[in-house]
Design a protein around this motif. Structure first.
Motif, PDB file in Angstrom:
ATOM      1  N   ALA A 137       6.876  94.406  43.580  1.00  0.00           N
ATOM      2  CA  ALA A 137       7.013  93.767  44.891  1.00  0.00           C
ATOM      3  C   ALA A 137       8.439  93.308  45.168  1.00  0.00           C
ATOM      4  O   ALA A 137       8.909  93.388  46.318  1.00  0.00           O
ATOM      5  CB  ALA A 137       6.055  92.585  44.999  1.00  0.00           C
ATOM      6  N   THR A 138       9.129  92.807  44.144  1.00  0.00           N
ATOM      7  CA  THR A 138      10.446  92.203  44.368  1.00  0.00           C
ATOM      8  C   THR A 138      11.619  93.142  44.126  1.00  0.00           C
ATOM      9  O   THR A 138      12.721  92.866  44.605  1.00  0.00           O
ATOM     10  CB  THR A 138      10.608  90.971  43.457  1.00  0.00           C
ATOM     11  OG1 THR A 138      10.457  91.370  42.086  1.00  0.00           O
ATOM     12  CG2 THR A 138       9.567  89.915  43.789  1.00  0.00           C
ATOM     13  N   HIS A 264      14.801  91.679  51.921  1.00  0.00           N
ATOM     14  CA  HIS A 264      13.418  92.104  51.690  1.00  0.00           C
ATOM     15  C   HIS A 264      12.915  91.600  50.337  1.00  0.00           C
ATOM     16  O   HIS A 264      11.779  91.114  50.220  1.00  0.00           O
ATOM     17  CB  HIS A 264      13.335  93.628  51.746  1.00  0.00           C
ATOM     18  CG  HIS A 264      11.947  94.152  51.898  1.00  0.00           C
ATOM     19  ND1 HIS A 264      11.673  95.410  52.404  1.00  0.00           N
ATOM     20  CD2 HIS A 264      10.740  93.613  51.603  1.00  0.00           C
ATOM     21  CE1 HIS A 264      10.377  95.602  52.416  1.00  0.00           C
ATOM     22  NE2 HIS A 264       9.782  94.534  51.927  1.00  0.00           N
ATOM     23  N   TRP A 267      12.165  87.900  50.534  1.00  0.00           N
ATOM     24  CA  TRP A 267      10.912  87.668  51.262  1.00  0.00           C
ATOM     25  C   TRP A 267       9.702  87.970  50.385  1.00  0.00           C
ATOM     26  O   TRP A 267       8.747  87.168  50.325  1.00  0.00           O
ATOM     27  CB  TRP A 267      10.909  88.522  52.519  1.00  0.00           C
ATOM     28  CG  TRP A 267       9.630  88.523  53.296  1.00  0.00           C
ATOM     29  CD1 TRP A 267       8.717  89.518  53.382  1.00  0.00           C
ATOM     30  CD2 TRP A 267       9.134  87.461  54.125  1.00  0.00           C
ATOM     31  NE1 TRP A 267       7.677  89.169  54.196  1.00  0.00           N
ATOM     32  CE2 TRP A 267       7.913  87.899  54.670  1.00  0.00           C
ATOM     33  CE3 TRP A 267       9.612  86.195  54.453  1.00  0.00           C
ATOM     34  CZ2 TRP A 267       7.147  87.128  55.533  1.00  0.00           C
ATOM     35  CZ3 TRP A 267       8.853  85.414  55.309  1.00  0.00           C
ATOM     36  CH2 TRP A 267       7.635  85.868  55.839  1.00  0.00           C
ATOM     37  N   ASN A 268       9.712  89.099  49.697  1.00  0.00           N
ATOM     38  CA  ASN A 268       8.581  89.453  48.832  1.00  0.00           C
ATOM     39  C   ASN A 268       8.467  88.498  47.645  1.00  0.00           C
ATOM     40  O   ASN A 268       7.364  88.202  47.180  1.00  0.00           O
ATOM     41  CB  ASN A 268       8.717  90.884  48.332  1.00  0.00           C
ATOM     42  CG  ASN A 268       8.413  91.904  49.409  1.00  0.00           C
ATOM     43  OD1 ASN A 268       8.079  91.542  50.546  1.00  0.00           O
ATOM     44  ND2 ASN A 268       8.530  93.175  49.076  1.00  0.00           N
TER      45      ASN A 268
END
Length: 492
Positions: A137-138, A264, A267-268
């Motif tokens: 995810a990150t 991004h 945020w993740n």
């Protein structure tokens, strides 16, 4: 009846073709435009079918329909917002349709396949599924997803370069692409949330679906557009650079892409910062970044209107436009009044013609601005001829509407053409019939402006000014030189 319109020079011969525009004589089948368009449409359609099957497999038919119905809600608002930003020089609809389709189909398919493969590989290598999900995810998702979305901006930048002229164009293409990507991703997340509620025994749309809808659609519909707009800014600034600045034109988009990936990833990763991590990142980073980018784009749009007001008087002085048109075309309110006036008196087709006239005039102003700064390409003369020809075709419909709009919105002081030479907003222009070489530190070329002289017999009818050509003389320009030569229609 003879027209005062100076005849356009013949279209230059195309590579391997004829002056009449015969095009390539021995073009291969893959060089035809319809073949390329067909291949692109087939690729996007195939990607759409595959992503549709994958999302339906993960969410189920009922979850897919619920996710589709909820995910479509923010799409019209986001598309309308980006179209509003693009009102000064609206790009073709086909570019926006391609961008949305690429984001919703091709980019989403690349992201699902690549993210799933990378997460499974990390889980197998580390034997720790939880850390694999966090890394996916990150780290993996921001790199894969932003690169996939940036591909659409790159394709428009390379193959539709004429429509990609500045920051606003980069922001609009990036935002529309990200809107399509977020649409498909929201279907997946909302469909899975609905399936979770169904498994827990809740009937209809319950807690998990409501929470997912609130976070993804209500609180952060701009998240994906915000990330990708950073990439679009890099491409937009690169579009303003001269062709010879190749390093800058490569580094700026890469820097924008890197910033998009970092934002991004932040945020993740907010979900791993504790119970209030999401709200902390949302308030400390997302909202300020959204506000700054919104201000930047709106400021850029106002600056573009200023460019229109500054550049078009040259064509009004030469007879291609009326003196009131530069003022009307540099005001969004006057443009809207002109379209409304044409629609009210001549119908919707006339309003569309006025809108096209406004778009072509704006493109002409931007082209001349790039030419004065030495950033225009070798097709400067051909493109100028095309734009002036399109304006002249629509002048009988557009000019009355724009003159009416100028009268309705003009300040009390009459708008008059300034005497020449001008020192100030429009630079310092020469008078002679020179060859247009830059003069003085301003590097502004000389233009064939008609001199304002008093008529010796003011009570006699005075001749009306005729349009003058702003095209360079065939002997004057050299490859790569942008600017006017100073030759008028009466010169040899």
């Amino acid at each position: 009846m003879s027209s005062p319109y100076p005849p356009l020079p013949p279209r230059p011969p195309q590579p391997g073709g004829t002056p009449e525009g015969g095009g390539l004589r021995h073009a291969h089948w893959w060089q035809h435009t319809w073949v390329r368009y067909g291949a692109l449409i087939a690729l996007l359609a195939l990607s759409g079918l595959v992503i549709l099957a994958l999302v339906r497999e993960q969410t189920g038919t009922q979850g897919f329909l619920v996710g589709l119905g909820l995910a479509v809600l923010p799409v019209p608002l986001l598309v309308a917002a980006f179209r509003w930003l693009d009102r000064v020089e609206p790009g073709p609809w086909r570019n926006l349709v391609f961008a949305f389709a690429w984001g919703a189909c091709a980019a989403a398919l690349i992201a699902i396949v690549a993210n799933s493969f990378a997460t499974r590989w990390i889980a197998t290598a580390t034997a720790d599924p939880s850390s694999a999900d966090t890394l996916g995810a990150t780290v993996i998702a921001p790199v894969v997803e932003e690169s996939a979305k940036a591909a659409a901006i790159l394709l428009v930048f390379l193959f539709r370069r004429r429509d990609f002229t500045g920051i606003v164009d980069g922001v609009v293409i990036a935002g529309i692409t990200a809107t399509g990507f977020a649409f498909t991703e929201n279907i997946l997340y909302l469909g899975n949330a609905f399936g979770t509620d169904q498994l827990s025994g809740d009937s209809g749309i319950a807690s998990v679906t409501v929470a997912t809808f609130f976070v993804r659609v209500i609180m952060s519909p701009f998240a994906h557009p915000l990330f990708t707009v950073l990439t679009g800014l890099g491409f937009g600034v690169a579009a303003l650079s001269a062709d010879r600045q190749r390093v800058r034109r490569v580094l700026l988009p890469l820097c924008g892409l890197l910033l998009a990936m970092v934002m991004h990833a932040l945020w993740n990763g907010s979900s791993t910062l504790g119970e209030w991590g999401f709200f902390a990142v949302y308030g400390a980073f997302m909202m300020p970044a959204f506000a700054v980018l919104t201000w930047l784009v709106v400021w850029t749009r106002q600056r573009e209107l200023g460019t229109v007001r500054e550049e078009l008087p040259a064509y009004a002085a030469a007879g291609w436009l009326t003196p009131a048109e530069p003022y009307a075309l540099g005001s969004m309110r006057a443009r809207r009044l002109a379209r409304d006036h044409a629609r009210r008196h001549l119908g919707k087709p006339a309003a569309r013609e006025v809108a096209r006239y406004e778009a072509y005039a704006t493109s002409l102003a931007f082209l001349r601005h790039r030419g004065r700064l030495g950033r225009a390409g070798t097709d400067f003369v051909v493109r100028e001829q095309e734009l002036l020809h399109e304006l002249w075709r629509r002048k009988d419909i557009a000019r009355p509407a724009l003159d009416h709009a100028a009268r309705m919105t003009a300040p009390p002081v009459p708008v008059a053409m300034p005497p020449w030479p001008v020192h100030g907003v429009y630079g310092v222009y020469g008078h002679g019939r020179g060859h247009g070489r830059p003069t003085g530190p301003s590097r502004h070329p000389q233009y064939p402006y008609p001199q304002s002289q008093p008529h010796p017999h003011p009570h006699e009818p005075q001749p009306q000014p005729q349009p003058q050509s702003l095209y360079p003389h065939p002997r004057s320009p050299q490859p790569g030189y942008s600017g006017y030569s100073g030759y008028g229609p009466n010169q040899p």
